[in-house]
Design a protein around this motif. Structure first.
Motif, PDB file in Angstrom:
ATOM      1  N   ASN C   7      -0.517 -26.124  23.707  1.00 62.94           N
ATOM      2  CA  ASN C   7      -0.822 -26.108  25.291  1.00 62.94           C
ATOM      3  C   ASN C   7      -1.247 -24.970  25.652  1.00 62.94           C
ATOM      4  OD1 ASN C   7       0.261 -29.048  26.285  1.00 62.94           O
ATOM      5  ND2 ASN C   7       1.982 -28.542  25.892  1.00 62.94           N
ATOM      6  N   LEU C   8      -1.855 -24.411  25.038  1.00 65.59           N
ATOM      7  CA  LEU C   8      -2.588 -23.436  25.729  1.00 65.59           C
ATOM      8  C   LEU C   8      -3.985 -23.346  26.301  1.00 65.59           C
ATOM      9  CD1 LEU C   8      -2.596 -20.182  24.247  1.00 65.59           C
ATOM     10  CD2 LEU C   8      -4.204 -20.441  23.163  1.00 65.59           C
ATOM     11  N   THR C   9      -2.992 -22.132  27.535  1.00 64.65           N
ATOM     12  CA  THR C   9      -4.340 -22.341  28.712  1.00 64.65           C
ATOM     13  C   THR C   9      -4.944 -21.146  29.286  1.00 64.65           C
ATOM     14  OG1 THR C   9      -3.332 -24.404  29.674  1.00 64.65           O
ATOM     15  CG2 THR C   9      -4.041 -22.234  31.699  1.00 64.65           C
ATOM     16  N   VAL C  10      -5.503 -20.080  29.179  1.00 64.75           N
ATOM     17  CA  VAL C  10      -6.032 -18.914  29.475  1.00 64.75           C
ATOM     18  C   VAL C  10      -7.295 -18.680  30.761  1.00 64.75           C
ATOM     19  CG1 VAL C  10      -7.222 -17.096  28.338  1.00 64.75           C
ATOM     20  CG2 VAL C  10      -6.088 -18.793  27.112  1.00 64.75           C
ATOM     21  N   HIS C  11      -6.876 -17.965  31.625  1.00 64.35           N
ATOM     22  CA  HIS C  11      -7.933 -17.731  32.802  1.00 64.35           C
ATOM     23  C   HIS C  11      -8.249 -16.827  32.662  1.00 64.35           C
ATOM     24  CE1 HIS C  11      -4.844 -20.768  34.555  1.00 64.35           C
ATOM     25  NE2 HIS C  11      -5.637 -21.061  34.952  1.00 64.35           N
ATOM     26  N   GLN C  20      -5.612 -26.218  28.501  1.00 70.08           N
ATOM     27  CA  GLN C  20      -4.347 -26.909  27.487  1.00 70.08           C
ATOM     28  C   GLN C  20      -4.682 -27.640  26.417  1.00 70.08           C
ATOM     29  OE1 GLN C  20      -0.998 -28.208  28.600  1.00 70.08           O
ATOM     30  NE2 GLN C  20      -1.360 -27.288  30.560  1.00 70.08           N
ATOM     31  N   VAL C  21      -4.878 -26.802  25.450  1.00 68.28           N
ATOM     32  CA  VAL C  21      -5.582 -26.612  24.452  1.00 68.28           C
ATOM     33  C   VAL C  21      -4.543 -26.993  23.040  1.00 68.28           C
ATOM     34  CG1 VAL C  21      -7.204 -25.663  22.181  1.00 68.28           C
ATOM     35  CG2 VAL C  21      -8.194 -25.528  24.278  1.00 68.28           C
ATOM     36  N   SER C  22      -3.973 -27.905  23.056  1.00 69.08           N
ATOM     37  CA  SER C  22      -3.591 -27.671  21.246  1.00 69.08           C
ATOM     38  C   SER C  22      -4.501 -28.525  20.273  1.00 69.08           C
ATOM     39  CB  SER C  22      -2.361 -29.274  21.607  1.00 69.08           C
ATOM     40  OG  SER C  22      -1.409 -28.986  23.140  1.00 69.08           O
ATOM     41  N   LEU C  23      -3.642 -27.600  18.548  1.00 65.11           N
ATOM     42  CA  LEU C  23      -4.937 -27.745  17.782  1.00 65.11           C
ATOM     43  C   LEU C  23      -4.060 -26.994  16.367  1.00 65.11           C
ATOM     44  CD1 LEU C  23      -6.530 -24.579  16.617  1.00 65.11           C
ATOM     45  CD2 LEU C  23      -7.873 -26.154  19.123  1.00 65.11           C
ATOM     46  N   LEU C  44     -11.093 -18.806  23.707  1.00 66.82           N
ATOM     47  CA  LEU C  44      -9.827 -19.592  22.934  1.00 66.82           C
ATOM     48  C   LEU C  44      -9.211 -18.714  21.504  1.00 66.82           C
ATOM     49  CD1 LEU C  44      -7.512 -21.342  21.401  1.00 66.82           C
ATOM     50  CD2 LEU C  44      -9.614 -22.413  20.668  1.00 66.82           C
ATOM     51  N   LEU C  45      -9.973 -18.290  20.783  1.00 62.30           N
ATOM     52  CA  LEU C  45     -10.182 -17.073  19.484  1.00 62.30           C
ATOM     53  C   LEU C  45      -9.785 -16.094  19.650  1.00 62.30           C
ATOM     54  CD1 LEU C  45     -11.873 -18.484  17.409  1.00 62.30           C
ATOM     55  CD2 LEU C  45     -12.792 -17.224  17.243  1.00 62.30           C
ATOM     56  N   LYS C 213     -11.637 -27.707  27.216  1.00 65.16           N
ATOM     57  CA  LYS C 213     -10.724 -28.518  26.489  1.00 65.16           C
ATOM     58  C   LYS C 213     -11.263 -29.555  25.498  1.00 65.16           C
ATOM     59  CE  LYS C 213      -8.473 -31.010  31.484  1.00 65.16           C
ATOM     60  NZ  LYS C 213      -7.335 -31.559  31.338  1.00 65.16           N
ATOM     61  N   VAL C 214      -9.873 -29.649  24.565  1.00 66.03           N
ATOM     62  CA  VAL C 214     -10.546 -29.917  23.101  1.00 66.03           C
ATOM     63  C   VAL C 214     -10.115 -31.517  23.763  1.00 66.03           C
ATOM     64  CG1 VAL C 214      -9.204 -30.918  21.511  1.00 66.03           C
ATOM     65  CG2 VAL C 214      -9.143 -29.103  21.950  1.00 66.03           C
TER      66      VAL C 214
END
Ligand code: ATP
Ligand code: MG
Lengths: 301, 335, 236
Positions: C7-11, C20-23, C44-45, C213-214
């Motif tokens: 559930n990663l969120t970055v602004h 809300q990225v999950s992996l 993300l990176l 989003k994924v």
């Protein structure tokens, strides 16, 4: 003979400007700030040196004391003032000028506090060796053992500094942080600490410049001493001539400025002492805006 | 409605201000009248910095030197040729403006710290030139005497009051002009250039010329302030325009809010009040003489740092931002 | 699982770049993240390596929570990031750029070993070791950037568009090297790429990102066959 004299005086004064210019460059490279308080820090360090001389009686102890004191104070300034500045004043119409204003304010604070502690009168540091000129074939040079000493110490410091920068991991970290802080961080360099270190080194370089400017003159100094205003302007100009980003440039800039001023005073008029640096700066800015060692970003950075 | 407000020049407001000042000068005591004159001088000098730094984004640490140019121009004309006083002040404006144009031409190629350093070198170098030309009177300087107040003003109209009237009138005129210049097309082009030089150039603004113009106008105003300062002191000498003056002006401008002309009175009053406050503090603390004499300097510099750190864009701007934030929060809760 | 993101969120200010990225990426796996321009790959990176602070969510590496840790600390935990663009310092020589990667490892002998290793992988860098790195070609710079990351003895390698601006032949070489490194050094790799085909070909795992989003996760070979992915990212 006069030519040689003028040249040697210029080189000695220039080597002191070089140290000051190096202080400017170190700070510029680590935080992209021109530290107008640099002369105030050098002055404070000179007072540290004065205390050491009067308690311990030796110039050779005073020199490292002033350097360490100057380094610690500069590090403190970076840790407190610069970090607060980045946090609070990096937006709005003030952002571009905030560091300039803050360092000027610091200059004022340092001067006032020095005056409160030590008073406004002239104090004196006696040079460790004679400032009477060498005699060659019966004629006396202005170049003296003291000036030779100044020159030798500055050259030794420059060599040490270049070893630090070129041959050690710490130097690599300093250079990487200056040119590409993000890549440095990704490589594991603690860029924040390296910045503080850059300021500390600048503080030490400024301390030596302050002490030598004092003994190379008449040995007197005071909070309002014009010598230090001149050191501020000359160091800045030397750094600009050298491109503001280059240590080698700072050294060359300092020597160029010292020699030019020396020739102006000798062959044009000694009354131009204060205005000459300004005129030389203007000429350099118009003729070679990228400095001796060209910088790509230019003066508009 | 909004538009017509923008175009009005607020002339009545400034005239009203003048009347208030005249009445005030009749009530308060001599010392306050003299301080009032000094405040008026600072108002002019600081507004020149606000115009230059706050609007066109250029820093000058050399405004003390430009003030000196204006003051010397006025004093030489007065002392050597006995020129009428009003013409002396006009000459001060013109001389400093010429100096400012030269400096501005150099400055347009520079920015930020480079400009600051260059003007700093000027501030340190220029006053010493006074010793090079005998006509400027060396270290002692020149007397600058604007003469007695006209008899028509009455017998007990004091000299200080006369200074105050002149300075206040000059301050009102220059504030009014600066305000209208800032609201003109020039003012807008400066703000555009400050925000983003490239974008401004694309929009067809000649940023270099607009920057030089800002320097010219700012220098002219500073020259006027310099002549007025010389008037209140009675002489012009290199020591009247030290580096500390340039720094004080910058402090005043930052205290006022570097880009809010309306705040200029705050900075001016504070600058004049500081020595007095310092005096009181020092006596309260029963501190030694070296502390007492240096306290004002410490307060000025300390305030400069604290303001930049904690009220970076000035009290007026800060208040406005807080109010806007408050209103936004209020509106969103209402919804 | 060695890398776990939930559930990663970055602004960036008001812009939500990662939403809300999950992996999950198992040890020794090469995961390719593909997506259009502005999909949030770089962001993300950068959040994984500590350059950007996430708004919410958790990043877990080898059982430890590393959310919002600083990059200089994460390097020491085995995470190396080669950022977008040619991530080398032009003012430094090739050798200095490489040494920079190992600067936090105090041991001089280890540094020497890593240097030999990198030169074996990229002989071209060995030939140019004393040159200033702004004299290198684009491909050589990318090798240098990867080389610097390897100097840190990474366990997790984050690569942001290593193919950017390189000729097709060079791209193929770089991709092959990345594949070999993953296998030989048992690295876990997250590879962000515009060149979706090339990346998926060498990857074990494929992740498609769209507007932060994924939108798809699968074996890379499966994704290559997916008609929707083919249409959107592979161009046929
Ligand atoms: N520093 C920044 N400030 C503001 N917005 C940013 C910043 N960096 C990225 N963004 C925005 O965040 C979103 C995601 O950007 P990001 O760079 O992560 O995309 P990307 O997938 O890497 O794109 P590309 O393939 O073009 O490199 C974009 O809308 C971008 O405009
Ligand atoms: Mg990207």
């Amino acid at each position: 003979m006069q030519l040689l004299n003028t040249l040697l005086i210029g080189i000695t004064a220039g080597s002191i400007y070089s140290l000051m210019a190096i202080a400017f460059v170190l700070v510029w490279r680590s935080t992209r700030v021109v530290n107008f308080a640099q002369a105030g820090m050098a002055l404070l360090s000179t007072y540290f040196g004065y205390e050491a001389v009067s308690r311990l009686g030796s110039f050779w102890i005073a020199l490292p004391v002033a350097m360490i004191g100057g380094a610690l104070f500069a590090a403190l300034v970076e840790l407190v003032l610069m970090r607060l500045l980045v946090k609070h004043a990096s937006s709005g119409p003030i952002a571009g000028v905030a560091p300039i204003i803050a360092t000027l304010g610091l200059l004022g604070v340092i001067r006032s506090v020095i005056s409160m502690i030590w008073g406004g009168q002239d104090l004196r540091i006696v040079a460790p060796i004679s400032n009477n000129g060498f005699t060659i074939n019966g004629s006396t040079l202005v170049f003296s053992p003291l000036k030779l000493l100044v020159l030798v110490v500055v050259v030794v410091l420059l060599i040490l500094l270049s070893i630090l920068f070129q041959k050690t991991n710490l130097g690599l970290a300093l250079r990487a942080s200056a040119h590409a802080p993000e890549i440095a961080r990704l490589s594991g360099v603690r860029v924040d600490s390296v910045r503080t270190l850059g300021w500390a080194l600048a503080g030490a370089a400024g301390a030596v410049a302050g002490l030598f400017q004092t003994v190379n003159g008449n040995g007197n100094f005071s909070p309002d001493s014009i010598d230090f205003s001149l050191l501020l302007v000359s160091g800045f100009i030397a750094a600009v001539i050298g491109g503001l980003d280059s240590l080698l440039g700072a050294v060359l800039g300092g020597l160029f400025l010292g020699i030019s001023i020396s020739f102006v005073l000798m062959y044009i008029s000694s009354g131009l002492f204060f205005i000459a640096p300004f005129v030389i700066l203007l000429i350099v800015l118009f003729v070679r805006p990228q400095g001796i060692i060209g910088v790509k970003a230019g003066r508009r950075a | 409605m909004h538009k017509s407000k923008k175009q009005s020049t607020h002339l009545p407001l400034f005239i009203l201000g003048g009347i208030v000042l005249v009445i005030l000068s009749g009530i308060v005591d001599e010392l306050r009248v003299y301080q009032g004159a000094t405040i008026a001088v600072y108002v002019i000098a600081i507004s020149s910095i606000i115009l230059l730094t706050g609007y066109s984004g250029q820093v000058s640490l050399g405004h003390g030197a430009l003030m000196a140019v204006g003051a010397y121009a006025a004093a030489v004309l007065r002392a050597e040729f006995n020129v009428p006083i009003i013409l002396c002040f006009i000459a001060a404006v013109l001389a400093a403006a010429v100096g400012g144009t030269l400096l501005g031409a150099a400055a347009a190629r520079l920015s930020g710290p480079y400009l600051a350093g260059t003007t700093l070198a000027l501030a340190i170098g220029l006053p010493s030139l006074a010793n090079q030309f005998p006509i400027l009177g060396g270290e002692q300087g020149l007397a600058f005497d604007v003469g007695f107040p006209p008899l028509a003003l009455g017998e007990d109209f004091t000299q200080y009051k006369w200074y105050f009237w002149i300075a206040a009138l000059a301050a009102l005129i220059s504030m009014w002009s600066v305000r209208n210049i800032l609201n003109s097309a020039y003012g807008r082009s400066w703000r555009a250039g400050r925000g983003n030089e490239v974008a401004a150039q694309l929009a067809g603004i000649n940023t270099a010329r607009s920057k030089v113009l800002a320097f010219t106008i700012s220098a002219g105003i500073a020259g006027l302030a310099g002549a007025l300062l010389a008037m209140t002191i009675g002489t012009v000498s290199p020591s009247a325009f030290p580096l500390a003056l340039s720094f004080s002006l910058l402090t005043g401008a930052v205290l006022s809010g570097i880009s809010t002309l309306g705040g200029v009175i705050i900075g001016s009053v504070v600058l004049v009040a500081i020595p007095e406050i310092a005096d009181v503090v020092a006596h309260r603390l029963g501190s030694s003489e070296s502390v007492t004499t240096n306290l004002p300097g410490l307060i000025v510099s300390g305030l400069l740092i604290l303001t930049v750190l904690f009220v970076p864009n000035g009290p007026v701007e800060q208040h406005r931002a807080r109010k806007a934030k408050h209103e936004a929060a209020h509106n969103s809760t209402k919804k | 699982m060695s890398l776990n993101v939930s559930n990663l969120t970055v602004h960036h200010g008001a812009i939500c770049a990662v939403n809300q990225v999950s992996l999950a990426v198992p040890t020794g796996t090469l995961a390719a993240i593909i997506g259009a321009n502005g999909a949030g790959k770089t962001t993300l990176l950068r959040a994984l390596s500590g350059l950007n602070k996430p708004t919410s969510g958790v990043v877990n590496w080898m059982g430890q929570t590393i959310t919002a840790e600083k990059p200089e600390k994460l390097v020491r935990m085995g995470i190396s990031h080669v950022s977008e663009g040619k991530s080398v310092i032009p003012e430094l020589t090739v050798r200095e750029n490489l040494e920079l990667g190992a600067i936090w490892r105090k041991d001089g002998k280890e540094m020497k070993e890593s240097l030999d290793q990198v030169v074996t992988i990229f002989p071209r860098l060995g030939e140019r070791i004393t040159q200033r790195s702004d004299t290198l070609s684009g491909g050589e710079r990318q090798m240098l950037a990867i080389g610097r990351a390897i100097m840190s003895k990474p366990k997790l390698l984050l690569l942001d568009e290593p193919s950017l601006g390189l000729a097709p032949l060079v791209v193929e070489q770089i991709f092959q090297t990345i594949r070999d490194l993953t296998t030989q050094m048992r690295l876990t790799v997250v590879l962000v790429e515009q060149n979706a085909m090339g990346a998926l070909k060498i990857a074990d795992l494929g992740i498609v990102l769209n507007l932060g989003k994924v939108v798809a996760v699968d074996h890379a070979q499966v994704l290559i066959q997916d008609p929707a992915v083919r249409a959107a990212y592979l161009g046929y």
